[in-house]
Design a protein around this motif. Structure first.
Motif, PDB file in Angstrom:
ATOM      1  N   ARG A  94      35.611  46.887  46.033  1.00 49.38           N
ATOM      2  CA  ARG A  94      36.341  48.003  46.650  1.00 49.38           C
ATOM      3  C   ARG A  94      36.648  47.772  48.127  1.00 49.38           C
TER       4      ARG A  94
ATOM      5  N   ASP B 250      38.658  46.411  50.184  1.00 55.05           N
ATOM      6  CA  ASP B 250      39.967  45.803  50.439  1.00 55.05           C
ATOM      7  C   ASP B 250      40.090  45.333  51.876  1.00 55.05           C
ATOM      8  N   GLY B 251      40.726  44.187  52.051  1.00 58.42           N
ATOM      9  CA  GLY B 251      40.998  43.673  53.378  1.00 58.42           C
ATOM     10  C   GLY B 251      39.852  42.902  54.014  1.00 58.42           C
ATOM     11  N   THR B 252      38.733  42.765  53.325  1.00 57.86           N
ATOM     12  CA  THR B 252      37.600  42.033  53.889  1.00 57.86           C
ATOM     13  C   THR B 252      37.556  40.622  53.319  1.00 57.86           C
TER      14      THR B 252
ATOM     15  N   HIS C 210      35.999  40.635  49.829  1.00 59.53           N
ATOM     16  CA  HIS C 210      36.934  41.072  48.781  1.00 59.53           C
ATOM     17  C   HIS C 210      37.894  39.941  48.423  1.00 59.53           C
ATOM     18  N   ARG C 211      38.444  39.270  49.451  1.00 61.75           N
ATOM     19  CA  ARG C 211      39.358  38.147  49.183  1.00 61.75           C
ATOM     20  C   ARG C 211      38.646  37.033  48.424  1.00 61.75           C
TER      21      ARG C 211
ATOM     22  N   VAL D 285      38.151  38.282  44.739  1.00 61.09           N
ATOM     23  CA  VAL D 285      39.430  38.293  44.016  1.00 61.09           C
ATOM     24  C   VAL D 285      39.924  36.865  43.764  1.00 61.09           C
TER      25      VAL D 285
ATOM     26  N   ASP E 276      40.139  39.226  36.650  1.00 59.44           N
ATOM     27  CA  ASP E 276      40.501  40.130  37.736  1.00 59.44           C
ATOM     28  C   ASP E 276      39.446  41.229  37.865  1.00 59.44           C
TER      29      ASP E 276
END
Length: 191
Positions: free
Chosen positions: A155, A157-159, A162-163, A166, A175
């Motif tokens: 959850r 996003d943008g860290t 997270h990258r 993913v 995914d």
């Protein structure tokens, strides 16, 4: 909140400090939490990652790649009129391929903390732990396990974490929704 952590989530938090130490990092971020939980054989989070084809080695490769790329912010430098690709090309020509990245690695090693000192958590890592509580509450769990920590990273996003997650999932042909399904199956099996 720490009292609500199951054994594998506690091990994730403690292990994140060891991961940060071994990597020579000055703070614990969500990527350290991710690497720690992935390395716990049989934990909810590690089992779910394995179910979608992600290994600890995959995550480590993505973390290494992300840390190399996060060190120099190409778009920010471009806004100042600095062409990072041109600088890389000139540096590689003068000092050999990867010289700019190696210089950053040397700087990081020089800043290593004392092996025994406390390593602080970044706001990103603290947010991941907070979100893990929300994930546990969302599914009606009385305790927080490593699977909830994994969902929290998904959850963020943008860290970097997270990258990394993913990217590793995509590399395995999976995914975040498939990971969430694997974790739901893990929680159902454990109940």
């Amino acid at each position: 909140m720490f009292e609500r952590f199951a054994a594998d989530a506690r091990e994730t938090v403690v292990g994140a400090q060891e991961v940060a130490r071994s990597r020579g990092d000055d703070a614990i971020d969500a990527a350290h939490l991710l690497l720690s939980l992935a390395g716990q054989d049989g934990s909810t989070g590690a089992t779910a990652l394995a179910a979608v084809g992600v290994t600890t080695d995959d995550l480590e490769r993505h973390v290494d790649s992300a840390s190399r790329h996060d060190t120099l912010d190409g778009p920010a430098l471009a806004a100042l009129g600095i062409d990072l690709d041109e600088i890389r090309a000139r540096t590689d020509a003068a000092f050999g391929p990867g010289a700019l990245d190696r210089a950053g690695d040397d700087d990081r090693r020089r800043g290593r903390r004392n092996r025994r000192s406390h390593i602080p958590f970044t706001p990103e890592a603290k947010k991941a732990l907070e979100l893990s509580l929300r994930e546990a509450i969302h599914v009606g769990s009385r305790s927080i396990d490593s699977g909830h920590v994994l969902l929290a990273v998904a959850r963020l996003d943008g860290t970097t974490a997270h990258r990394v997650l993913v990217g590793a999932l995509a590399g395995a042909g999976s995914d975040v929704p498939q990971l969430r399904t694997a974790l739901t199956d893990q929680h159902r099996t454990a109940s």
